[in-house]
Design a protein around this motif. Structure first.
Motif, mmCIF file in Angstrom:
data_model
loop_
_atom_site.group_PDB
_atom_site.id
_atom_site.type_symbol
_atom_site.label_atom_id
_atom_site.label_comp_id
_atom_site.label_asym_id
_atom_site.label_seq_id
_atom_site.Cartn_x
_atom_site.Cartn_y
_atom_site.Cartn_z
ATOM 1 N N VAL A 20 1.053 -1.382 0.111
ATOM 2 C CA VAL A 20 0.066 -0.318 0.022
ATOM 3 C C VAL A 20 0.971 0.957 0.427
ATOM 4 C CG1 VAL A 20 -1.910 1.068 1.451
ATOM 5 C CG2 VAL A 20 -1.918 -1.186 1.220
ATOM 6 N N ALA A 21 0.258 1.843 -1.356
ATOM 7 C CA ALA A 21 1.186 3.644 -0.905
ATOM 8 C C ALA A 21 0.838 4.641 -0.552
ATOM 9 C CB ALA A 21 1.703 4.060 -2.758
ATOM 10 N N GLU A 22 1.436 5.657 0.049
ATOM 11 C CA GLU A 22 0.961 7.333 0.562
ATOM 12 C C GLU A 22 1.559 7.931 0.231
ATOM 13 O OE1 GLU A 22 1.506 7.488 5.461
ATOM 14 O OE2 GLU A 22 0.813 5.101 4.636
ATOM 15 N N LEU A 23 1.032 8.969 -0.650
ATOM 16 C CA LEU A 23 1.486 10.184 -1.461
ATOM 17 C C LEU A 23 1.923 10.979 -0.424
ATOM 18 C CD1 LEU A 23 0.139 10.057 -4.772
ATOM 19 C CD2 LEU A 23 1.339 9.001 -4.643
ATOM 20 N N VAL A 96 -3.476 6.318 -13.020
ATOM 21 C CA VAL A 96 -5.012 7.000 -12.573
ATOM 22 C C VAL A 96 -4.336 8.113 -13.103
ATOM 23 C CG1 VAL A 96 -4.577 7.715 -9.991
ATOM 24 C CG2 VAL A 96 -6.653 6.844 -10.299
ATOM 25 N N ALA A 97 -6.195 9.038 -13.417
ATOM 26 C CA ALA A 97 -6.265 9.799 -13.487
ATOM 27 C C ALA A 97 -7.533 10.625 -13.460
ATOM 28 C CB ALA A 97 -5.585 10.746 -15.477
ATOM 29 N N ALA A 98 -7.280 12.322 -13.440
ATOM 30 C CA ALA A 98 -9.000 12.556 -12.608
ATOM 31 C C ALA A 98 -8.898 13.577 -13.746
ATOM 32 C CB ALA A 98 -8.608 12.993 -11.230
ATOM 33 N N SER A 99 -11.193 13.811 -14.034
ATOM 34 C CA SER A 99 -10.868 14.966 -14.927
ATOM 35 C C SER A 99 -11.940 15.986 -14.286
ATOM 36 C CB SER A 99 -11.773 14.596 -15.674
ATOM 37 O OG SER A 99 -10.660 13.826 -16.423
ATOM 38 N N ARG A 100 -12.263 17.088 -14.224
ATOM 39 C CA ARG A 100 -13.345 17.853 -13.735
ATOM 40 C C ARG A 100 -14.702 17.600 -14.294
ATOM 41 N NH1 ARG A 100 -11.287 24.262 -14.525
ATOM 42 N NH2 ARG A 100 -13.226 24.574 -13.550
ATOM 43 N N VAL A 101 -15.443 17.660 -13.318
ATOM 44 C CA VAL A 101 -16.671 17.493 -13.569
ATOM 45 C C VAL A 101 -17.428 18.520 -14.348
ATOM 46 C CG1 VAL A 101 -17.303 15.229 -12.418
ATOM 47 C CG2 VAL A 101 -17.119 17.571 -11.263
ATOM 48 N N SER A 102 -16.958 19.819 -13.930
ATOM 49 C CA SER A 102 -17.560 20.959 -14.441
ATOM 50 C C SER A 102 -16.847 21.949 -14.082
ATOM 51 C CB SER A 102 -18.698 21.513 -13.108
ATOM 52 O OG SER A 102 -19.233 22.841 -13.736
ATOM 53 N N ALA A 103 -16.621 23.223 -14.860
ATOM 54 C CA ALA A 103 -15.644 24.256 -14.430
ATOM 55 C C ALA A 103 -16.738 25.038 -13.157
ATOM 56 C CB ALA A 103 -16.164 24.652 -16.071
ATOM 57 N N ARG A 104 -17.360 25.215 -13.055
ATOM 58 C CA ARG A 104 -18.735 25.565 -11.862
ATOM 59 C C ARG A 104 -17.732 25.576 -10.972
ATOM 60 N NH1 ARG A 104 -24.855 24.100 -11.310
ATOM 61 N NH2 ARG A 104 -24.019 26.335 -9.863
ATOM 62 N N SER A 105 -17.024 26.476 -9.899
ATOM 63 C CA SER A 105 -16.826 26.584 -8.674
ATOM 64 C C SER A 105 -17.858 25.797 -7.616
ATOM 65 C CB SER A 105 -16.322 28.029 -8.384
ATOM 66 O OG SER A 105 -18.138 28.814 -7.966
ATOM 67 N N VAL A 106 -19.163 25.436 -7.205
ATOM 68 C CA VAL A 106 -19.335 25.351 -6.909
ATOM 69 C C VAL A 106 -18.957 23.654 -6.840
ATOM 70 C CG1 VAL A 106 -21.087 26.773 -6.146
ATOM 71 C CG2 VAL A 106 -20.921 24.428 -7.658
ATOM 72 N N TYR A 107 -18.115 22.505 -7.926
ATOM 73 C CA TYR A 107 -18.019 21.267 -7.784
ATOM 74 C C TYR A 107 -16.035 21.573 -7.692
ATOM 75 C CZ TYR A 107 -22.951 21.207 -9.508
ATOM 76 O OH TYR A 107 -24.422 20.564 -9.122
ATOM 77 N N ALA A 108 -16.203 22.505 -7.249
ATOM 78 C CA ALA A 108 -14.722 22.091 -7.686
ATOM 79 C C ALA A 108 -13.598 21.559 -6.848
ATOM 80 C CB ALA A 108 -13.669 23.811 -6.904
ATOM 81 N N GLY A 109 -14.825 20.787 -6.020
ATOM 82 C CA GLY A 109 -13.688 19.579 -5.213
ATOM 83 C C GLY A 109 -14.905 18.143 -5.295
ATOM 84 N N VAL A 110 -15.294 18.049 -6.865
ATOM 85 C CA VAL A 110 -15.962 16.736 -6.919
ATOM 86 C C VAL A 110 -14.826 16.797 -8.954
ATOM 87 C CG1 VAL A 110 -17.559 15.397 -8.523
ATOM 88 C CG2 VAL A 110 -17.642 17.375 -6.569
ATOM 89 N N VAL A 111 -14.705 15.786 -9.148
ATOM 90 C CA VAL A 111 -13.549 14.843 -9.978
ATOM 91 C C VAL A 111 -13.768 13.555 -10.500
ATOM 92 C CG1 VAL A 111 -11.168 16.186 -9.273
ATOM 93 C CG2 VAL A 111 -11.790 13.773 -8.343
ATOM 94 N N GLU A 112 -14.211 13.402 -12.014
ATOM 95 C CA GLU A 112 -14.418 12.019 -11.947
ATOM 96 C C GLU A 112 -13.116 11.215 -12.396
ATOM 97 O OE1 GLU A 112 -16.550 9.322 -15.454
ATOM 98 O OE2 GLU A 112 -16.997 11.968 -15.077
ATOM 99 N N HIS A 113 -12.937 9.808 -12.198
ATOM 100 C CA HIS A 113 -11.432 8.971 -12.254
ATOM 101 C C HIS A 113 -10.980 8.000 -13.581
ATOM 102 C CE1 HIS A 113 -13.070 6.386 -9.780
ATOM 103 N NE2 HIS A 113 -12.349 5.222 -9.884
ATOM 104 N N ARG A 128 -5.476 -1.153 -6.431
ATOM 105 C CA ARG A 128 -5.641 -1.045 -5.421
ATOM 106 C C ARG A 128 -4.961 0.385 -4.628
ATOM 107 N NH1 ARG A 128 -8.236 -2.705 -0.351
ATOM 108 N NH2 ARG A 128 -9.525 -4.369 -2.091
ATOM 109 N N THR A 129 -3.871 -0.679 -5.405
ATOM 110 C CA THR A 129 -1.812 0.375 -5.083
ATOM 111 C C THR A 129 -2.629 1.824 -5.285
ATOM 112 O OG1 THR A 129 -0.700 -1.133 -4.180
ATOM 113 C CG2 THR A 129 0.376 0.544 -4.187
ATOM 114 N N LEU A 130 -2.861 2.059 -6.378
ATOM 115 C CA LEU A 130 -2.729 3.123 -6.631
ATOM 116 C C LEU A 130 -3.837 3.892 -6.341
ATOM 117 C CD1 LEU A 130 -2.323 2.255 -10.757
ATOM 118 C CD2 LEU A 130 -1.268 3.941 -9.955
ATOM 119 N N MET A 131 -5.258 3.550 -6.282
ATOM 120 C CA MET A 131 -6.470 4.006 -6.156
ATOM 121 C C MET A 131 -6.021 4.205 -4.628
ATOM 122 S SD MET A 131 -8.957 4.418 -8.239
ATOM 123 C CE MET A 131 -10.345 4.842 -7.343
ATOM 124 N N THR A 132 -5.734 3.577 -3.744
ATOM 125 C CA THR A 132 -5.504 3.954 -2.757
ATOM 126 C C THR A 132 -4.053 5.756 -2.152
ATOM 127 O OG1 THR A 132 -5.176 2.063 -1.682
ATOM 128 C CG2 THR A 132 -4.131 3.753 -0.505
#
Length: 197
Positions: A20-23, A96-113, A128-132
């Motif tokens: 298990v990795a920790e960044l 593993v990588a993430a994208s923004r779900v919206s350009a609206r600031s209220v969704y700044a803490g929501v990503v799709e991976h 599992r290690t990548l996701m952790t």
């Protein structure tokens, strides 16, 4: 297939299945032969080849051809892209990588991976290690919700996500066609118990 996708190498060292990795510093060593580190431009061919191998299964995405590296990187957040790499050879075992779900600031803490593992390295704990590591990095970046769409037939991915605290929040029935067949997608999400509480 995009021009910068290369063939996947056959035999890779897939590291310690229980690691298990920790960044903490942007790079983490796992077991005897693997590390999690930020994705780099030099990883392009291997990342896209692993992506294409996943697409070729028919149960990873509605996409059928991996994009160019320019399109791939333009749609993913630069601070939330990681690879699992062989510590000796540097070969990419998964990403593993993430994208923004919206350009609206209220969704700044929501990503799709998305998370993909080299087909020769599956069932070794790399996903599992990548996701952790990704979950920890996303929380450090202020992300409160990680979401994704998964085909119901992709039981391994569903099991992995459920084990890491994701829950199915709904089914998008017959949302799109894949190779001419209408497919359902299960929407999964993980709400951080740390960020935004």
């Amino acid at each position: 297939m995009a021009d910068d996708i290369t063939a996947l190498p056959a035999g890779l060292g897939c590291g310690d299945p229980g690691a298990v990795a920790e960044l903490r510093t942007g790079q983490a060593r796992m077991g005897p032969g693997m590390e999690i580190r930020p994705m780099r431009d030099g990883d392009a061919a291997e990342v896209l080849a692993i992506y294409q191998a996943g697409l070729d299964t028919g149960d990873a995405s509605f996409e059928t051809v991996a994009p160019s590296w320019e399109v791939f990187t333009a749609s993913r957040l630069p601070h939330l892209r990681y690879v699992a790499a062989d510590a000796d050879s540097g070969e990419v075992l998964g990403w593993v990588a993430a994208s923004r779900v919206s350009a609206r600031s209220v969704y700044a803490g929501v990503v799709e991976h998305s998370v993909y593992v080299h087909p020769g390295c599956q069932a070794h704990g790399i996903g599992r290690t990548l996701m952790t590591a990704f979950i920890a990095a996303s929380e450090n970046a202020g992300v409160w919700t990680i979401q994704s769409g998964i085909f119901p037939e992709n039981t391994a991915s569903l099991a992995l996500h459920k084990a890491l605290g994701f829950r199915v929040v709904g089914t998008r029935e017959r949302i799109a066609r894949h190779h001419g067949v209408w497919r359902d997608v299960l929407m999964v999400e993980r709400r951080s118990p740390v960020v935004g509480t």
